[in-house]
Scaffold this motif. Structure first.
Motif, PDB file in Angstrom:
ATOM      1  N   UNK A 157      -9.946  -3.709 -13.197  1.00  0.00           N
ATOM      2  CA  UNK A 157      -8.648  -3.750 -12.534  1.00  0.00           C
ATOM      3  C   UNK A 157      -7.758  -2.612 -13.016  1.00  0.00           C
ATOM      4  N   UNK A 158      -8.262  -1.398 -12.981  1.00  0.00           N
ATOM      5  CA  UNK A 158      -7.484  -0.264 -13.467  1.00  0.00           C
ATOM      6  C   UNK A 158      -6.759   0.458 -12.342  1.00  0.00           C
ATOM      7  N   UNK A 159      -6.722  -0.133 -11.177  1.00  0.00           N
ATOM      8  CA  UNK A 159      -6.072   0.497 -10.030  1.00  0.00           C
ATOM      9  C   UNK A 159      -4.574   0.653 -10.281  1.00  0.00           C
ATOM     10  N   UNK A 160      -4.002   1.652  -9.630  1.00  0.00           N
ATOM     11  CA  UNK A 160      -2.558   1.897  -9.711  1.00  0.00           C
ATOM     12  C   UNK A 160      -1.901   1.272  -8.485  1.00  0.00           C
ATOM     13  N   UNK A 161      -0.987   0.352  -8.718  1.00  0.00           N
ATOM     14  CA  UNK A 161      -0.285  -0.344  -7.644  1.00  0.00           C
ATOM     15  C   UNK A 161       1.177   0.073  -7.667  1.00  0.00           C
ATOM     16  N   UNK A 162       1.712   0.354  -6.489  1.00  0.00           N
ATOM     17  CA  UNK A 162       3.122   0.705  -6.327  1.00  0.00           C
ATOM     18  C   UNK A 162       3.813  -0.425  -5.576  1.00  0.00           C
TER      19      UNK A 162
ATOM     20  N   UNK B   9       8.368   9.984  -3.708  1.00  0.00           N
ATOM     21  CA  UNK B   9       8.344  10.786  -4.932  1.00  0.00           C
ATOM     22  C   UNK B   9       7.184  10.362  -5.839  1.00  0.00           C
ATOM     23  N   UNK B  10       6.997   9.076  -6.002  1.00  0.00           N
ATOM     24  CA  UNK B  10       5.887   8.592  -6.828  1.00  0.00           C
ATOM     25  C   UNK B  10       4.555   9.014  -6.227  1.00  0.00           C
ATOM     26  N   UNK B  11       4.424   8.896  -4.910  1.00  0.00           N
ATOM     27  CA  UNK B  11       3.173   9.283  -4.250  1.00  0.00           C
ATOM     28  C   UNK B  11       2.869  10.771  -4.432  1.00  0.00           C
ATOM     29  N   UNK B  12       3.904  11.604  -4.479  1.00  0.00           N
ATOM     30  CA  UNK B  12       3.710  13.039  -4.695  1.00  0.00           C
ATOM     31  C   UNK B  12       3.291  13.346  -6.126  1.00  0.00           C
ATOM     32  N   UNK B  13       3.734  12.530  -7.075  1.00  0.00           N
ATOM     33  CA  UNK B  13       3.519  12.808  -8.486  1.00  0.00           C
ATOM     34  C   UNK B  13       2.194  12.277  -9.030  1.00  0.00           C
ATOM     35  N   UNK B  14       1.676  11.188  -8.463  1.00  0.00           N
ATOM     36  CA  UNK B  14       0.466  10.595  -9.015  1.00  0.00           C
ATOM     37  C   UNK B  14      -0.262   9.778  -7.958  1.00  0.00           C
ATOM     38  N   UNK B  15      -1.585   9.637  -8.127  1.00  0.00           N
ATOM     39  CA  UNK B  15      -2.349   8.853  -7.150  1.00  0.00           C
ATOM     40  C   UNK B  15      -2.025   7.365  -7.245  1.00  0.00           C
ATOM     41  N   UNK B  16      -1.982   6.739  -6.092  1.00  0.00           N
ATOM     42  CA  UNK B  16      -1.721   5.303  -5.978  1.00  0.00           C
ATOM     43  C   UNK B  16      -2.858   4.712  -5.154  1.00  0.00           C
ATOM     44  N   UNK B  17      -3.353   3.548  -5.572  1.00  0.00           N
ATOM     45  CA  UNK B  17      -4.446   2.897  -4.852  1.00  0.00           C
ATOM     46  C   UNK B  17      -3.963   1.898  -3.815  1.00  0.00           C
ATOM     47  N   UNK B  18      -2.830   1.235  -4.098  1.00  0.00           N
ATOM     48  CA  UNK B  18      -2.352   0.185  -3.207  1.00  0.00           C
ATOM     49  C   UNK B  18      -0.836   0.093  -3.312  1.00  0.00           C
ATOM     50  N   UNK B  19      -0.194  -0.138  -2.163  1.00  0.00           N
ATOM     51  CA  UNK B  19       1.254  -0.312  -2.120  1.00  0.00           C
ATOM     52  C   UNK B  19       1.555  -1.728  -1.645  1.00  0.00           C
ATOM     53  N   UNK B  20       2.394  -2.429  -2.412  1.00  0.00           N
ATOM     54  CA  UNK B  20       2.937  -3.718  -1.992  1.00  0.00           C
ATOM     55  C   UNK B  20       4.325  -3.412  -1.456  1.00  0.00           C
TER      56      UNK B  20
ATOM     57  N   UNK C  61      -1.869   8.848   3.930  1.00  0.00           N
ATOM     58  CA  UNK C  61      -2.600   8.482   2.716  1.00  0.00           C
ATOM     59  C   UNK C  61      -3.769   7.575   3.061  1.00  0.00           C
ATOM     60  N   UNK C  62      -4.541   7.264   2.027  1.00  0.00           N
ATOM     61  CA  UNK C  62      -5.641   6.313   2.178  1.00  0.00           C
ATOM     62  C   UNK C  62      -5.413   5.081   1.303  1.00  0.00           C
ATOM     63  N   UNK C  63      -4.167   4.795   0.956  1.00  0.00           N
ATOM     64  CA  UNK C  63      -3.854   3.653   0.096  1.00  0.00           C
ATOM     65  C   UNK C  63      -3.990   2.344   0.857  1.00  0.00           C
ATOM     66  N   UNK C  64      -4.229   1.291   0.109  1.00  0.00           N
ATOM     67  CA  UNK C  64      -4.168  -0.041   0.681  1.00  0.00           C
ATOM     68  C   UNK C  64      -2.705  -0.436   0.826  1.00  0.00           C
ATOM     69  N   UNK C  65      -2.406  -1.230   1.838  1.00  0.00           N
ATOM     70  CA  UNK C  65      -1.031  -1.664   2.080  1.00  0.00           C
ATOM     71  C   UNK C  65      -1.008  -3.177   2.224  1.00  0.00           C
ATOM     72  N   UNK C  66      -0.228  -3.814   1.355  1.00  0.00           N
ATOM     73  CA  UNK C  66       0.005  -5.256   1.446  1.00  0.00           C
ATOM     74  C   UNK C  66       1.497  -5.442   1.685  1.00  0.00           C
TER      75      UNK C  66
END
Length: 123
Positions: free
Chosen positions: A3-8, A42-53, A74-79
């Motif tokens: 579970x090392x994914x980055x969630x925003x 801004x966060x998306x520009x600075x670092x990779x994100x795997x999923x956005x809530x 992007x190719x992020x997951x969206x919840x």
């Protein structure tokens, strides 16, 4: 699954961001928070994100337009996690590109299970 994914978490309510951040961090995820669309970008520009809530009802740019942006760029997951829980709201959220849609209030264990399911599908 690691579970090392980055969630925003994007929500204009600081207490929601804090609660979700604490819970998901405890579950092993790396979590960032944003209170509105500009901070999300801004966060998306600075670092990779795997999923956005993503909340829908926010001042300025709403969650539906942010979901459209995410899906187009992007190719992020969206919840979607929002108080707008009517059937038409869920349909619109899924049609603009959300991978899942959950109405508030939510059981945090259910949110975690859905986050993990979306991440499995993305991998």
């Amino acid at each position: 699954m690691a579970d090392s994914a980055h969630i925003l978490v994007v929500d204009d309510e600081p207490e929601i961001c804090s609660m979700l951040s604490d819970y998901l961090t405890h579950a092993g995820f790396r979590v960032s928070t944003a209170g509105e669309g500009g901070a999300m970008r801004q966060i998306l520009e600075e670092e990779p994100v795997d999923l956005v809530i993503l909340d829908i009802n926010m001042p300025g740019e709403d969650g539906l337009s942010l979901a459209r942006f995410l899906r187009a760029n992007t190719r992020v997951g969206i919840v979607m996690l929002t108080a707008a829980g009517e059937v038409v709201d869920r349909i619109v959220g899924l049609e603009v590109g959300a991978d899942d849609y959950i109405a508030k209030p939510v059981d945090l264990r259910e949110l975690l299970a859905r986050v993990r399911a979306v991440l499995r599908r993305l991998r």
